[in-house]
Design a protein around this motif. Sequence first.
Motif, PDB file in Angstrom:
ATOM      1  N   THR A   1       1.219  -0.996   4.930  1.00 13.22           N
ATOM      2  CA  THR A   1       1.168   0.179   4.726  1.00 13.22           C
ATOM      3  C   THR A   1       1.876   0.970   5.346  1.00 13.22           C
ATOM      4  OG1 THR A   1      -0.739   2.109   4.516  1.00 13.22           O
ATOM      5  CG2 THR A   1      -0.889   0.461   6.289  1.00 13.22           C
ATOM      6  N   PRO A   2       2.105   2.210   4.840  1.00 15.93           N
ATOM      7  CA  PRO A   2       2.804   3.167   5.712  1.00 15.93           C
ATOM      8  C   PRO A   2       2.027   3.884   6.704  1.00 15.93           C
ATOM      9  CG  PRO A   2       2.749   4.148   3.377  1.00 15.93           C
ATOM     10  CD  PRO A   2       2.295   2.579   3.414  1.00 15.93           C
ATOM     11  N   ASP A   3       2.327   4.293   7.572  1.00 14.00           N
ATOM     12  CA  ASP A   3       1.492   5.162   8.564  1.00 14.00           C
ATOM     13  C   ASP A   3       1.649   6.706   7.853  1.00 14.00           C
ATOM     14  OD1 ASP A   3       0.795   6.937  10.530  1.00 14.00           O
ATOM     15  OD2 ASP A   3       1.296   5.756  11.941  1.00 14.00           O
ATOM     16  N   TYR A   4       0.292   7.135   7.310  1.00 12.55           N
ATOM     17  CA  TYR A   4       0.212   8.333   6.992  1.00 12.55           C
ATOM     18  C   TYR A   4      -0.859   9.143   7.885  1.00 12.55           C
ATOM     19  CZ  TYR A   4       2.435   7.573   2.133  1.00 12.55           C
ATOM     20  OH  TYR A   4       3.157   7.066   1.191  1.00 12.55           O
ATOM     21  N   HIS A   5      -0.055  10.068   8.725  1.00 16.50           N
ATOM     22  CA  HIS A   5      -0.961  10.982   9.585  1.00 16.50           C
ATOM     23  C   HIS A   5      -1.740  10.038  10.378  1.00 16.50           C
ATOM     24  CE1 HIS A   5       0.534  14.111   7.197  1.00 16.50           C
ATOM     25  NE2 HIS A   5      -0.426  14.208   6.206  1.00 16.50           N
TER      26      HIS A   5
ATOM     27  N   PRO B   1      -8.251   2.595  -9.964  1.00 16.69           N
ATOM     28  CA  PRO B   1      -8.714   3.922  -9.871  1.00 16.69           C
ATOM     29  C   PRO B   1      -9.564   3.929  -8.773  1.00 16.69           C
ATOM     30  CG  PRO B   1      -9.984   2.432 -11.477  1.00 16.69           C
ATOM     31  CD  PRO B   1      -8.601   1.818 -10.876  1.00 16.69           C
ATOM     32  N   LEU B   2      -9.641   5.209  -8.238  1.00 15.45           N
ATOM     33  CA  LEU B   2     -10.309   5.560  -6.997  1.00 15.45           C
ATOM     34  C   LEU B   2     -11.791   5.226  -7.161  1.00 15.45           C
ATOM     35  CD1 LEU B   2      -9.211   9.229  -5.941  1.00 15.45           C
ATOM     36  CD2 LEU B   2      -8.888   7.084  -4.838  1.00 15.45           C
ATOM     37  N   VAL B   3     -12.265   4.583  -5.958  1.00 17.17           N
ATOM     38  CA  VAL B   3     -13.647   4.449  -6.127  1.00 17.17           C
ATOM     39  C   VAL B   3     -14.439   5.232  -6.470  1.00 17.17           C
ATOM     40  CG1 VAL B   3     -15.648   3.506  -4.390  1.00 17.17           C
ATOM     41  CG2 VAL B   3     -13.587   2.216  -4.582  1.00 17.17           C
ATOM     42  N   ASN B   4     -15.497   4.930  -7.364  1.00 16.01           N
ATOM     43  CA  ASN B   4     -16.410   6.134  -7.748  1.00 16.01           C
ATOM     44  C   ASN B   4     -17.939   5.166  -7.870  1.00 16.01           C
ATOM     45  OD1 ASN B   4     -18.586   7.290  -9.252  1.00 16.01           O
ATOM     46  ND2 ASN B   4     -17.089   8.336 -10.430  1.00 16.01           N
TER      47      ASN B   4
ATOM     48  N   SER C   1      -2.914   7.079   9.893  1.00 16.67           N
ATOM     49  CA  SER C   1      -3.913   6.575   9.052  1.00 16.67           C
ATOM     50  C   SER C   1      -3.313   5.584   8.149  1.00 16.67           C
ATOM     51  CB  SER C   1      -4.760   7.493   8.207  1.00 16.67           C
ATOM     52  OG  SER C   1      -5.218   8.325   9.260  1.00 16.67           O
ATOM     53  N   VAL C   2      -4.163   4.730   7.395  1.00 19.20           N
ATOM     54  CA  VAL C   2      -3.776   3.777   6.329  1.00 19.20           C
ATOM     55  C   VAL C   2      -3.562   4.700   5.081  1.00 19.20           C
ATOM     56  CG1 VAL C   2      -4.914   2.210   4.873  1.00 19.20           C
ATOM     57  CG2 VAL C   2      -5.348   2.309   7.266  1.00 19.20           C
ATOM     58  N   SER C   3      -2.655   4.301   4.388  1.00 18.53           N
ATOM     59  CA  SER C   3      -2.353   4.952   3.183  1.00 18.53           C
ATOM     60  C   SER C   3      -3.598   5.235   2.433  1.00 18.53           C
ATOM     61  CB  SER C   3      -1.123   4.456   2.171  1.00 18.53           C
ATOM     62  OG  SER C   3      -1.510   3.270   1.816  1.00 18.53           O
ATOM     63  N   GLY C   4      -3.799   6.272   1.393  1.00 16.87           N
ATOM     64  CA  GLY C   4      -4.803   6.247   0.440  1.00 16.87           C
ATOM     65  C   GLY C   4      -4.806   5.125  -0.450  1.00 16.87           C
TER      66      GLY C   4
ATOM     67  N   GLY D   1       0.833  -1.152  -0.114  1.00 17.08           N
ATOM     68  CA  GLY D   1      -0.027  -0.023  -0.089  1.00 17.08           C
ATOM     69  C   GLY D   1       0.839   1.210  -0.103  1.00 17.08           C
ATOM     70  N   SER D   2       1.981   0.882  -0.516  1.00 18.22           N
ATOM     71  CA  SER D   2       2.775   2.228  -0.544  1.00 18.22           C
ATOM     72  C   SER D   2       3.388   2.520  -2.187  1.00 18.22           C
ATOM     73  CB  SER D   2       4.193   2.297   0.181  1.00 18.22           C
ATOM     74  OG  SER D   2       5.186   3.348  -0.218  1.00 18.22           O
ATOM     75  N   LEU D   3       3.225   3.771  -2.613  1.00 17.95           N
ATOM     76  CA  LEU D   3       3.228   3.888  -4.140  1.00 17.95           C
ATOM     77  C   LEU D   3       4.972   4.269  -4.349  1.00 17.95           C
ATOM     78  CD1 LEU D   3       0.306   5.678  -5.392  1.00 17.95           C
ATOM     79  CD2 LEU D   3       0.781   3.381  -5.054  1.00 17.95           C
ATOM     80  N   HIS D   4       5.627   4.285  -3.324  1.00 22.22           N
ATOM     81  CA  HIS D   4       7.109   4.959  -3.187  1.00 22.22           C
ATOM     82  C   HIS D   4       8.075   3.816  -3.729  1.00 22.22           C
ATOM     83  CE1 HIS D   4      10.623   6.160  -1.035  1.00 22.22           C
ATOM     84  NE2 HIS D   4      10.511   5.303   0.091  1.00 22.22           N
ATOM     85  N   GLU D   5       8.737   4.219  -4.604  1.00 24.98           N
ATOM     86  CA  GLU D   5       9.634   3.180  -5.322  1.00 24.98           C
ATOM     87  C   GLU D   5      10.578   2.504  -4.396  1.00 24.98           C
ATOM     88  OE1 GLU D   5      12.408   5.183  -8.378  1.00 24.98           O
ATOM     89  OE2 GLU D   5      12.945   2.955  -8.953  1.00 24.98           O
ATOM     90  N   LYS D   6      11.352   2.997  -3.419  1.00 27.15           N
ATOM     91  CA  LYS D   6      11.942   2.318  -2.556  1.00 27.15           C
ATOM     92  C   LYS D   6      11.220   2.032  -1.095  1.00 27.15           C
ATOM     93  CE  LYS D   6      16.256   3.318  -4.631  1.00 27.15           C
ATOM     94  NZ  LYS D   6      17.658   4.182  -4.473  1.00 27.15           N
ATOM     95  N   SER D   7      10.195   1.575  -1.189  1.00 28.73           N
ATOM     96  CA  SER D   7       9.162   1.433  -0.324  1.00 28.73           C
ATOM     97  C   SER D   7       9.839   0.304   0.935  1.00 28.73           C
ATOM     98  CB  SER D   7       7.715   1.000  -0.602  1.00 28.73           C
ATOM     99  OG  SER D   7       7.110   0.247   0.347  1.00 28.73           O
ATOM    100  N   VAL D   8       9.734   0.942   2.066  1.00 25.39           N
ATOM    101  CA  VAL D   8      10.136  -0.338   2.994  1.00 25.39           C
ATOM    102  C   VAL D   8       9.081  -1.127   3.414  1.00 25.39           C
ATOM    103  CG1 VAL D   8      12.197   1.215   4.100  1.00 25.39           C
ATOM    104  CG2 VAL D   8       9.754   1.541   4.913  1.00 25.39           C
TER     105      VAL D   8
END
Length: 195
Positions: free
Chosen positions: A79-83, A49-52, A85-88, A12-19
């Motif tokens: 997931t990384p901890d984002y604020h 895509p985002l849920v719609n 919370s779960v990542s988007g 759940g991380s989009l970061h290339e070098k995601s830990v």
Amino acid sequence: MCKPLKVMAVVGSLHEKSVTKVAINHVAEGLREAGCEVDLLDLAEEKLPLVNTDSTFSADYYGPLKRRVKAADVFILGTPDYHGSVSGALKNFTDHFWKEFTGKLFAPIVASHEKGLTVHDQLRTIARQCYAWSLPYAVSFEEKKDVADGKVTSDQCKGRLSMMARDISVYGRILASQRLADLAGEDPTFMAQLR
Ligand SMILES: Cc1cc2nc3c(=O)[nH]c(=O)nc-3n(C[C@H](O)[C@H](O)[C@H](O)COP(=O)(O)O)c2cc1C
């Protein structure tokens, strides 16, 4: 011979070098050694895509992804901890599915500098809302302390991830076998909604 347990491991991380991805790959290795099949879903590579609600659930655009999610017995949710919370990206993945999670096991992994407890709680809430089970614990780790050069380095984190691989393999099999029995049976269980 019984079928291998199918585990979907979601990054759940989009970061290339995601830990988060590093920790997930570490558990995946342990699971494969234990005879499980691991299907890695890296949301950086397989974009959802985002849920719609106007289009998402009527369109058949998931194609093979829906089949993969349906086939899984266990979901490692990383997931990384984002604020706190779960990542988007991970939240969006969970929003796309619910019936496919019913009666299955969630195993959360959280990259956080602060133990990620609020993130664990959110993943337990999602499990409850989707009638999924959750391991009674999650694994949290810190990027600077536990990971280096694309590998898990600390013995403590390795130990927690080995425990998770063992528990997924054992409890995942028990739940998967009961899920199938309940789907085929007539007991008044929560699984009856999927018969
Ligand atoms: C928008 C944003 C918010 C974040 N909020 C937190 C936070 O509240 N607590 C925390 O411990 N780390 C926080 N972080 C740090 C990431 O969780 C941390 O760097 C993590 O190891 C990144 O994992 P990744 O490499 O898999 O993406 C935040 C990072 C970003 C980009």
